[in-house]
Design a protein around this motif. Structure first.
Motif, PDB file in Angstrom:
ATOM      1  N   HIS A 140       0.920  -1.337   0.020  1.00 51.16           N
ATOM      2  CA  HIS A 140       0.064   0.124   0.112  1.00 51.16           C
ATOM      3  C   HIS A 140       0.951   1.195  -0.010  1.00 51.16           C
ATOM      4  O   HIS A 140       0.403   2.512  -0.430  1.00 51.16           O
ATOM      5  CB  HIS A 140      -0.857   0.030   1.151  1.00 51.16           C
ATOM      6  CG  HIS A 140      -0.294   0.131   2.491  1.00 51.16           C
ATOM      7  ND1 HIS A 140       0.177   1.427   3.094  1.00 51.16           N
ATOM      8  CD2 HIS A 140       0.173  -0.666   3.375  1.00 51.16           C
ATOM      9  CE1 HIS A 140       0.919   1.234   4.212  1.00 51.16           C
ATOM     10  NE2 HIS A 140       0.796  -0.148   4.430  1.00 51.16           N
ATOM     11  N   ALA A 141       2.187   1.025   0.509  1.00 45.62           N
ATOM     12  CA  ALA A 141       3.041   2.208   0.578  1.00 45.62           C
ATOM     13  C   ALA A 141       3.568   2.647  -0.719  1.00 45.62           C
ATOM     14  O   ALA A 141       4.296   3.648  -1.095  1.00 45.62           O
ATOM     15  CB  ALA A 141       4.021   1.988   1.561  1.00 45.62           C
ATOM     16  N   VAL A 142       3.437   1.845  -1.933  1.00 49.79           N
ATOM     17  CA  VAL A 142       3.952   1.916  -3.156  1.00 49.79           C
ATOM     18  C   VAL A 142       2.747   2.371  -4.097  1.00 49.79           C
ATOM     19  O   VAL A 142       1.816   1.686  -4.164  1.00 49.79           O
ATOM     20  CB  VAL A 142       4.406   0.765  -3.978  1.00 49.79           C
ATOM     21  CG1 VAL A 142       5.006   1.092  -5.189  1.00 49.79           C
ATOM     22  CG2 VAL A 142       5.709   0.421  -2.895  1.00 49.79           C
ATOM     23  N   ASP A 143       2.844   3.681  -4.768  1.00 50.33           N
ATOM     24  CA  ASP A 143       1.698   4.103  -5.704  1.00 50.33           C
ATOM     25  C   ASP A 143       1.897   3.747  -7.112  1.00 50.33           C
ATOM     26  O   ASP A 143       2.823   3.009  -7.496  1.00 50.33           O
ATOM     27  CB  ASP A 143       1.888   5.477  -5.430  1.00 50.33           C
ATOM     28  CG  ASP A 143       2.984   6.080  -6.287  1.00 50.33           C
ATOM     29  OD1 ASP A 143       3.102   6.429  -7.517  1.00 50.33           O
ATOM     30  OD2 ASP A 143       4.041   6.348  -5.549  1.00 50.33           O
ATOM     31  N   SER A 144       0.652   3.727  -7.730  1.00 50.25           N
ATOM     32  CA  SER A 144       0.502   3.073  -8.938  1.00 50.25           C
ATOM     33  C   SER A 144       1.643   3.568 -10.000  1.00 50.25           C
ATOM     34  O   SER A 144       2.165   2.790 -10.724  1.00 50.25           O
ATOM     35  CB  SER A 144      -0.643   3.117  -9.484  1.00 50.25           C
ATOM     36  OG  SER A 144      -1.655   2.533  -8.685  1.00 50.25           O
ATOM     37  N   LEU A 145       1.828   5.017 -10.096  1.00 49.37           N
ATOM     38  CA  LEU A 145       2.755   5.447 -10.981  1.00 49.37           C
ATOM     39  C   LEU A 145       4.077   5.162 -10.813  1.00 49.37           C
ATOM     40  O   LEU A 145       5.155   4.583 -11.550  1.00 49.37           O
ATOM     41  CB  LEU A 145       2.401   7.035 -10.813  1.00 49.37           C
ATOM     42  CG  LEU A 145       3.630   7.638 -11.979  1.00 49.37           C
ATOM     43  CD1 LEU A 145       3.354   7.492 -13.342  1.00 49.37           C
ATOM     44  CD2 LEU A 145       3.464   9.486 -11.852  1.00 49.37           C
ATOM     45  N   THR A 146       4.455   5.155  -9.533  1.00 48.02           N
ATOM     46  CA  THR A 146       5.999   4.848  -9.048  1.00 48.02           C
ATOM     47  C   THR A 146       6.278   3.357  -9.735  1.00 48.02           C
ATOM     48  O   THR A 146       7.151   2.907 -10.025  1.00 48.02           O
ATOM     49  CB  THR A 146       6.218   5.058  -7.555  1.00 48.02           C
ATOM     50  OG1 THR A 146       6.155   6.309  -7.508  1.00 48.02           O
ATOM     51  CG2 THR A 146       7.815   4.805  -7.492  1.00 48.02           C
ATOM     52  N   PHE A 147       5.282   2.393  -9.158  1.00 44.76           N
ATOM     53  CA  PHE A 147       5.472   1.006  -9.662  1.00 44.76           C
ATOM     54  C   PHE A 147       5.590   0.764 -10.932  1.00 44.76           C
ATOM     55  O   PHE A 147       6.449   0.022 -11.436  1.00 44.76           O
ATOM     56  CB  PHE A 147       4.140   0.289  -9.201  1.00 44.76           C
ATOM     57  CG  PHE A 147       4.290  -1.159  -9.137  1.00 44.76           C
ATOM     58  CD1 PHE A 147       5.168  -2.094  -8.929  1.00 44.76           C
ATOM     59  CD2 PHE A 147       3.253  -1.835 -10.153  1.00 44.76           C
ATOM     60  CE1 PHE A 147       5.102  -3.528  -9.074  1.00 44.76           C
ATOM     61  CE2 PHE A 147       3.126  -3.054 -10.350  1.00 44.76           C
ATOM     62  CZ  PHE A 147       4.323  -3.796 -10.006  1.00 44.76           C
ATOM     63  N   GLN A 148       4.542   1.587 -11.839  1.00 45.89           N
ATOM     64  CA  GLN A 148       4.641   1.356 -13.276  1.00 45.89           C
ATOM     65  C   GLN A 148       5.995   1.924 -13.660  1.00 45.89           C
ATOM     66  O   GLN A 148       6.754   1.484 -14.530  1.00 45.89           O
ATOM     67  CB  GLN A 148       3.533   2.183 -14.130  1.00 45.89           C
ATOM     68  CG  GLN A 148       3.774   2.209 -15.632  1.00 45.89           C
ATOM     69  CD  GLN A 148       2.808   3.037 -16.038  1.00 45.89           C
ATOM     70  OE1 GLN A 148       1.529   3.034 -15.761  1.00 45.89           O
ATOM     71  NE2 GLN A 148       2.879   3.860 -16.975  1.00 45.89           N
ATOM     72  N   GLN A 149       6.675   2.889 -13.175  1.00 49.14           N
ATOM     73  CA  GLN A 149       7.917   3.617 -13.709  1.00 49.14           C
ATOM     74  C   GLN A 149       8.979   2.630 -13.346  1.00 49.14           C
ATOM     75  O   GLN A 149       9.761   2.356 -14.195  1.00 49.14           O
ATOM     76  CB  GLN A 149       8.047   5.007 -13.062  1.00 49.14           C
ATOM     77  CG  GLN A 149       7.274   5.912 -13.543  1.00 49.14           C
ATOM     78  CD  GLN A 149       7.292   7.401 -12.644  1.00 49.14           C
ATOM     79  OE1 GLN A 149       7.831   7.155 -11.414  1.00 49.14           O
ATOM     80  NE2 GLN A 149       6.851   8.264 -13.153  1.00 49.14           N
ATOM     81  N   GLU A 150       9.157   1.954 -12.321  1.00 54.77           N
ATOM     82  CA  GLU A 150      10.091   1.272 -11.960  1.00 54.77           C
ATOM     83  C   GLU A 150      10.160  -0.014 -12.747  1.00 54.77           C
ATOM     84  O   GLU A 150      11.218  -0.731 -13.041  1.00 54.77           O
ATOM     85  CB  GLU A 150      10.172   1.046 -10.095  1.00 54.77           C
ATOM     86  CG  GLU A 150      10.663   2.287  -9.562  1.00 54.77           C
ATOM     87  CD  GLU A 150      11.887   2.866  -9.732  1.00 54.77           C
ATOM     88  OE1 GLU A 150      12.666   2.090 -10.188  1.00 54.77           O
ATOM     89  OE2 GLU A 150      12.077   4.033  -9.793  1.00 54.77           O
ATOM     90  N   THR A 151       8.914  -0.750 -12.925  1.00 59.73           N
ATOM     91  CA  THR A 151       9.005  -2.132 -13.454  1.00 59.73           C
ATOM     92  C   THR A 151       9.245  -1.772 -14.872  1.00 59.73           C
ATOM     93  O   THR A 151       9.850  -2.590 -15.581  1.00 59.73           O
ATOM     94  CB  THR A 151       7.656  -2.747 -13.368  1.00 59.73           C
ATOM     95  OG1 THR A 151       6.496  -1.591 -13.872  1.00 59.73           O
ATOM     96  CG2 THR A 151       7.327  -3.176 -11.965  1.00 59.73           C
TER      97      THR A 151
END
Length: 396
Positions: A342-353
């Motif tokens: 829950h501490a990881v937002d969707s945009l950051t997750f997309q950017q890193e993957t």
């Protein structure tokens, strides 16, 4: 629990009522006038929440020792009825039956269903509760009773009160059977397959209903494919891939107990010749695997970030996972990667993957996004309730 007619009042500081008026379900300790009588209230007490001017704003479960002081019950100025659990369970059950249709679902999803910190998962005639707040703990026996009233066919109620969040509320870790008995693994029916799960020794409540729709989606991409399923747990993704027509599935997890249940489920589903299971560390296996070995790679890891302070390290982990997985996917294949942090937002997750895919020397397109399934509703004023993020990359 205190009689609702005699509820003590928790008063907010001047100008500290704005978030509450906008609908946020939590009231923080720095928003409360922590005078001596308020500090003396027992954890889990049901209270009236009043503004600095004395206006009754809401009611909720109070804990004087936590950062989140009040978990609002979302009842407005009117005090909650004595049959609160019956009301909330009945409404939530009607919603799930309309959306899911079979008695295997997340019945109560905490704040979104008006019972803060309460999780109830249903497995046919078994219900598993997680009471993660002091207020929920105080009402645990009443909640278990209400479950059997609303759904008389439920014979067994289990409390899986062993989450880390309970420690923040000053609550002990325990697992116990509140009603009936458990003699072994229980049945879960999902997307046309019967699985086995363990509500006593398994993770969380024993199962993860949140990925139901994501599993169906990725299973539809597996016809004729060689599939690698990472962090398999009880084999839910793996068996959906097999049901979707995969030529072969290798399912990997570190827990031998979970893999044993998965093997039994595969045998029961007639997929034992298609799906094989291996106990291994995921990153070790990924480092050693040959490039372009699979048509579909599925990676559904446990939470890499338990809190916001863990986010930088978690991002490195998701990026590395995407990089190592992407190199194993054949051109024209798919990579499914998820985060339940829950501490990881969707945009950051997309950017890193996406960065991980690029570092693997691959080019990808996102062809599907997923979150938790419909029986995990989001509270519209609580972004943390939208915890699950899933991306499907088509790689070239």
């Amino acid at each position: 629990m205190t009689a609702f007619a005699d509820l003590p009042a928790v008063r907010l500081k001047p100008k500290a009522d704005q978030r509450a008026r906008r609908g946020h379900p939590w009231i923080y300790s720095n928003e409360v006038e922590m005078d001596a009588p308020t500090k003396a209230l027992p954890p889990g007490e049901t209270v009236r929440v009043v503004s600095a001017s004395g206006e009754v704003l809401d009611h909720g479960w109070f804990n004087p020792s936590t950062l989140i002081s009040v978990r609002r019950l979302e009842t407005g100025a009117r005090a909650p009825d004595a049959d609160l659990f019956l009301q909330r369970l009945t409404a939530a059950k009607a919603l799930r039956e309309r959306m899911i249709g079979v008695p295997f679902y997340r019945w109560i999803h905490a704040e979104a269903d008006g019972l803060p910190g309460v999780i109830v998962d249903r497995f046919g005639d078994v219900a598993v509760i997680q009471a993660n707040t002091a207020g929920a703990e105080r009402g645990l026996d009443a909640l278990a009773e209400a479950i059997t009233v609303v759904a008389p066919e439920i014979r067994t109620v289990v409390a899986r009160n062993d989450t880390a969040s309970r420690a923040l509320e000053g609550l002990p870790q325990e697992t116990r059977v509140l009603r009936g008995e458990i003699t072994g693994p229980i049945r879960v029916h999902e997307n046309g397959i019967d699985y086995l799960c363990d509500p006593i020794e398994g993770q969380k409540t024993g199962w993860f209903y949140d990925h139901r729709a994501n599993r169906a989606q990725i299973g539809g991409l597996c016809a004729g494919a060689e599939v690698l399923d990472l962090y398999a747990y009880a084999g839910a993704f793996a068996l959906q891939a097999g049901r979707g027509g995969a030529r072969s599935v290798l399912s990997v997890d570190r827990s031998e107990r979970s893999l044993e249940l998965a093997r039994e489920s595969a045998r029961g589903a007639g997929l034992a010749d298609t799906v094989t299971f291996q106990r291994a560390d995921v990153f070790d296996l990924l480092e050693q695997a040959a490039p372009n070995s699979y048509d579909v790679v599925i990676a559904d890891p446990p939470a890499f970030a338990k809190s916001r302070k863990d986010q930088p390290q978690a991002m490195k982990g998701y990026r590395k996972l995407a990089r190592l997985c992407a190199r194993l996917v054949r051109p024209g294949g798919f990579l499914f990667v998820a985060s339940c942090s829950h501490a990881v937002d969707s945009l950051t997750f997309q950017q890193e993957t996406a960065r991980g895919v690029l570092e693997a020397g691959r080019r990808g397109r996102i062809v599907a996004r997923g979150g938790a399934d419909r029986d995990h509703p989001e509270h519209p004023h609580l972004p943390e309730s939208a915890y699950l993020k899933a991306l499907t990359y088509a790689l070239v």
